[in-house]
Design an enzyme around this catalytic site. Structure first.
Site, PDB file in Angstrom:
ATOM      1  N   ASP A 223       0.867  -1.180   0.000  1.00 49.42           N
ATOM      2  CA  ASP A 223       0.000   0.000   0.000  1.00 49.42           C
ATOM      3  C   ASP A 223       0.905   1.232   0.000  1.00 49.42           C
ATOM      4  O   ASP A 223       2.114   1.123   0.110  1.00 49.42           O
ATOM      5  CB  ASP A 223      -0.943  -0.032   1.203  1.00 49.42           C
ATOM      6  CG  ASP A 223      -0.208   0.171   2.503  1.00 49.42           C
ATOM      7  OD1 ASP A 223       1.038   0.216   2.487  1.00 49.42           O
ATOM      8  OD2 ASP A 223      -0.860   0.282   3.546  1.00 49.42           O
TER       9      ASP A 223
ATOM     10  N   GLY B 238       0.902   3.902   2.059  1.00 44.53           N
ATOM     11  CA  GLY B 238       1.118   4.607   3.325  1.00 44.53           C
ATOM     12  C   GLY B 238       0.042   5.645   3.582  1.00 44.53           C
ATOM     13  O   GLY B 238      -0.062   6.173   4.693  1.00 44.53           O
ATOM     14  N   GLY B 239      -0.765   5.933   2.577  1.00 46.33           N
ATOM     15  CA  GLY B 239      -1.817   6.943   2.711  1.00 46.33           C
ATOM     16  C   GLY B 239      -2.799   6.606   3.821  1.00 46.33           C
ATOM     17  O   GLY B 239      -3.163   7.466   4.625  1.00 46.33           O
ATOM     18  N   PHE B 240      -3.199   5.346   3.871  1.00 47.17           N
ATOM     19  CA  PHE B 240      -4.193   4.935   4.861  1.00 47.17           C
ATOM     20  C   PHE B 240      -3.628   5.042   6.279  1.00 47.17           C
ATOM     21  O   PHE B 240      -4.320   5.470   7.198  1.00 47.17           O
ATOM     22  CB  PHE B 240      -4.663   3.501   4.574  1.00 47.17           C
ATOM     23  CG  PHE B 240      -5.785   3.056   5.460  1.00 47.17           C
ATOM     24  CD1 PHE B 240      -7.084   3.447   5.216  1.00 47.17           C
ATOM     25  CD2 PHE B 240      -5.535   2.246   6.567  1.00 47.17           C
ATOM     26  CE1 PHE B 240      -8.125   3.044   6.050  1.00 47.17           C
ATOM     27  CE2 PHE B 240      -6.563   1.841   7.401  1.00 47.17           C
ATOM     28  CZ  PHE B 240      -7.862   2.241   7.131  1.00 47.17           C
TER      29      PHE B 240
ATOM     30  N   ASP C 106      -2.567   8.233  -1.907  1.00 46.51           N
ATOM     31  CA  ASP C 106      -3.899   8.836  -1.969  1.00 46.51           C
ATOM     32  C   ASP C 106      -4.299   9.358  -0.601  1.00 46.51           C
ATOM     33  O   ASP C 106      -3.670   9.030   0.404  1.00 46.51           O
ATOM     34  CB  ASP C 106      -4.938   7.809  -2.443  1.00 46.51           C
ATOM     35  CG  ASP C 106      -5.120   6.682  -1.438  1.00 46.51           C
ATOM     36  OD1 ASP C 106      -4.134   6.314  -0.763  1.00 46.51           O
ATOM     37  OD2 ASP C 106      -6.239   6.157  -1.312  1.00 46.51           O
TER      38      ASP C 106
ATOM     39  N   GLY D 117     -11.282   3.869   0.312  1.00 47.26           N
ATOM     40  CA  GLY D 117     -12.259   4.664   1.048  1.00 47.26           C
ATOM     41  C   GLY D 117     -13.548   3.943   1.364  1.00 47.26           C
ATOM     42  O   GLY D 117     -14.558   4.574   1.647  1.00 47.26           O
TER      43      GLY D 117
ATOM     44  N   CYS E 103     -12.814 -28.490   5.915  1.00 41.12           N
ATOM     45  CA  CYS E 103     -11.619 -27.666   5.676  1.00 41.12           C
ATOM     46  C   CYS E 103     -10.378 -28.532   5.490  1.00 41.12           C
ATOM     47  O   CYS E 103     -10.172 -29.496   6.220  1.00 41.12           O
ATOM     48  CB  CYS E 103     -11.412 -26.706   6.847  1.00 41.12           C
ATOM     49  SG  CYS E 103      -9.937 -25.686   6.707  1.00 41.12           S
TER      50      CYS E 103
ATOM     51  N   CYS F  19      -7.018 -28.044  10.806  1.00 42.13           N
ATOM     52  CA  CYS F  19      -8.147 -28.976  10.829  1.00 42.13           C
ATOM     53  C   CYS F  19      -7.710 -30.417  10.577  1.00 42.13           C
ATOM     54  O   CYS F  19      -8.365 -31.355  11.018  1.00 42.13           O
ATOM     55  CB  CYS F  19      -9.204 -28.553   9.808  1.00 42.13           C
ATOM     56  SG  CYS F  19     -10.065 -27.050  10.309  1.00 42.13           S
TER      57      CYS F  19
ATOM     58  N   HIS G  37      -5.951 -21.490   9.948  1.00 41.67           N
ATOM     59  CA  HIS G  37      -7.285 -21.920   9.525  1.00 41.67           C
ATOM     60  C   HIS G  37      -8.054 -20.783   8.831  1.00 41.67           C
ATOM     61  O   HIS G  37      -8.601 -20.962   7.745  1.00 41.67           O
ATOM     62  CB  HIS G  37      -8.106 -22.448  10.703  1.00 41.67           C
ATOM     63  CG  HIS G  37      -9.548 -22.616  10.349  1.00 41.67           C
ATOM     64  ND1 HIS G  37     -10.025 -23.715   9.664  1.00 41.67           N
ATOM     65  CD2 HIS G  37     -10.612 -21.774  10.508  1.00 41.67           C
ATOM     66  CE1 HIS G  37     -11.322 -23.557   9.435  1.00 41.67           C
ATOM     67  NE2 HIS G  37     -11.704 -22.387   9.939  1.00 41.67           N
TER      68      HIS G  37
HETATM   69 ZN   LIG Z   1      -9.183 -25.451   8.857  1.00 42.13          ZN
END
Ligand SMILES: [Zn+2]
Length: 375
Positions: A90, A92-94, A144, A220, A308, A313, A339
């Protein structure tokens, strides 16, 4: 380098393939978040085993620690963190936006005090591109301004959201210029802003499309707005972006949000939810969510989710995970994170399979039913 191919479509949903400098990513894809150069509590080989093809890194945090000198020594983030597959960073704006009152935004960029050592720092589109060049991430995000949904309890007015969105567009152009000047061989994505206003989102899409960037993100959203507001924008914006480019919905969301995003034409997702919730004992399963702390699991010999295929699991019972959690054992959040991440990554694999067979609509309906059934 970036090559994106839409292999098939069903409604607005797309099955695609993204070729990056360090590997191929099948889309729709979920990208685990590795903020400080590590996906919290999960080894890279576990991520590979569960089928993660791309992970996130965080420009802001890695800039502050370990800093660019260390990252330069390692030739970028990949070798430093022992991950050979693609990385998206990303801008860094956020993060600077999250500093709130401690950050001062101007046309030039964002001035703030380092939360690590108090240094006065300035993050600009140019600096963000320079940091991401050192990180050598396969997908670079433009700098941004993430528009706040509300400030001090007041929902942002259209004029304020427009001002912010237009500045993000100017920052997109500056990001693009600096990215080119640095001869960055990777791919730069633009970020659509515009808050909860459809007309502003459309103006942002149009202006960004004119820059002909290799990919686009929707930013946003998931910034504290009510769920219906988020749904409205996720339903509105993705399919308006250039069809030949990958579309990335930033920071969203629950398993249901991901399936809804795919239906709206999104190709890429990231979210801290699977790892953060795992650390709080909140597990996602095919038949709904499960709180492992609950006393009802004390004697439960079954796995978290019998359908799963994850490493947790395959080997451990709910009773054992409940016990580890009660004792505060470090293995508890580790097994839970494996998991939950597997659940997200595998959900996208199942989505891709459904899209390939033109049965995504039926899959999505069944998925919702199963999740409502309860564990
Ligand atoms: Zn699992």
């Amino acid at each position: 380098m970036l090559e994106f191919t839409v292999l098939s479509t069903e409604g607005l949903a797309r099955r695609g393939r993204l070729v990056l400098n360090r590997g191929t990513v099948e889309t729709p894809v979920f990208m685990p978040v590795g903020t400080y150069g590590s996906v919290k509590g999960v080894m890279p080989d576990s991520l590979e085993a569960m089928g993660a093809e791309i992970i996130l890194g965080n420009t802001f945090h890695l800039w502050l620690r370990p800093g660019l000198d260390v990252l330069r020594t390692f030739g970028g983030l990949h070798r430093f963190e022992g991950w050979t597959r693609p990385i998206l960073t990303d801008s860094g704006g956020f993060q600077v936006w999250s500093l709130g009152a401690n950050a001062k935004v101007s046309e030039q960029g964002v001035a703030f005090q380092s939360p690590v050592n108090g240094d006065k720092l300035l993050l600009t589109p140019e600096v963000s591109m320079q940091i991401q060049r050192v990180l050598d991430s396969d997908v670079v995000m433009q700098f941004d301004e993430c528009t706040a949904w509300q400030k001090d309890g007041v929902v942002a007015a259209e004029a304020e959201v427009r001002r912010s969105m237009e500045m993000s567009l100017r920052w997109a152009r500056r990001s693009q210029d600096e990215f080119a000047r640095l001869e960055n061989p990777n791919a730069l994505f633009g970020i659509v802003q515009g808050g909860m206003f459809e007309t502003l989102r459309e103006a942002s899409v149009e202006a960004l499309a004119a820059l002909d960037l290799p990919g686009y993100a929707i930013g946003g959203v998931s910034v504290g707005e009510p769920k219906e507001e988020m749904r409205r924008i996720v339903g509105h914006t993705p399919h308006r972006l250039p069809a030949a480019k990958p579309r990335y919905l930033m920071g969203v969301g629950t398993p249901e949000d991901l399936v809804e995003g795919v239906a709206a034409g999104v190709d890429m997702f990231d979210c801290v939810m699977p790892t953060r919730n795992a650390r709080n004992g909140h597990l996602f399963t095919r038949f709904g969510d499960l709180r492992i702390r609950n006393a009802r699991y004390k004697q439960d010999e079954s796995p978290l989710d019998p359908t799963c295929g994850c490493a947790t699991c395959a080997r451990f019972s709910r009773a054992y995970l409940h016990h580890l959690d009660r004792c505060g054992e470090m293995l508890a959040p580790m097994l839970a994170s494996v998991h939950n991440l597997h659940f997200y990554v595998d959900l996208m694999r199942r989505v891709r399979e459904a899209l390939q067979g033109q049965r995504f609509a039926a899959f999505a309906a069944q998925f919702r039913l199963d999740r409502q059934r309860g564990v």
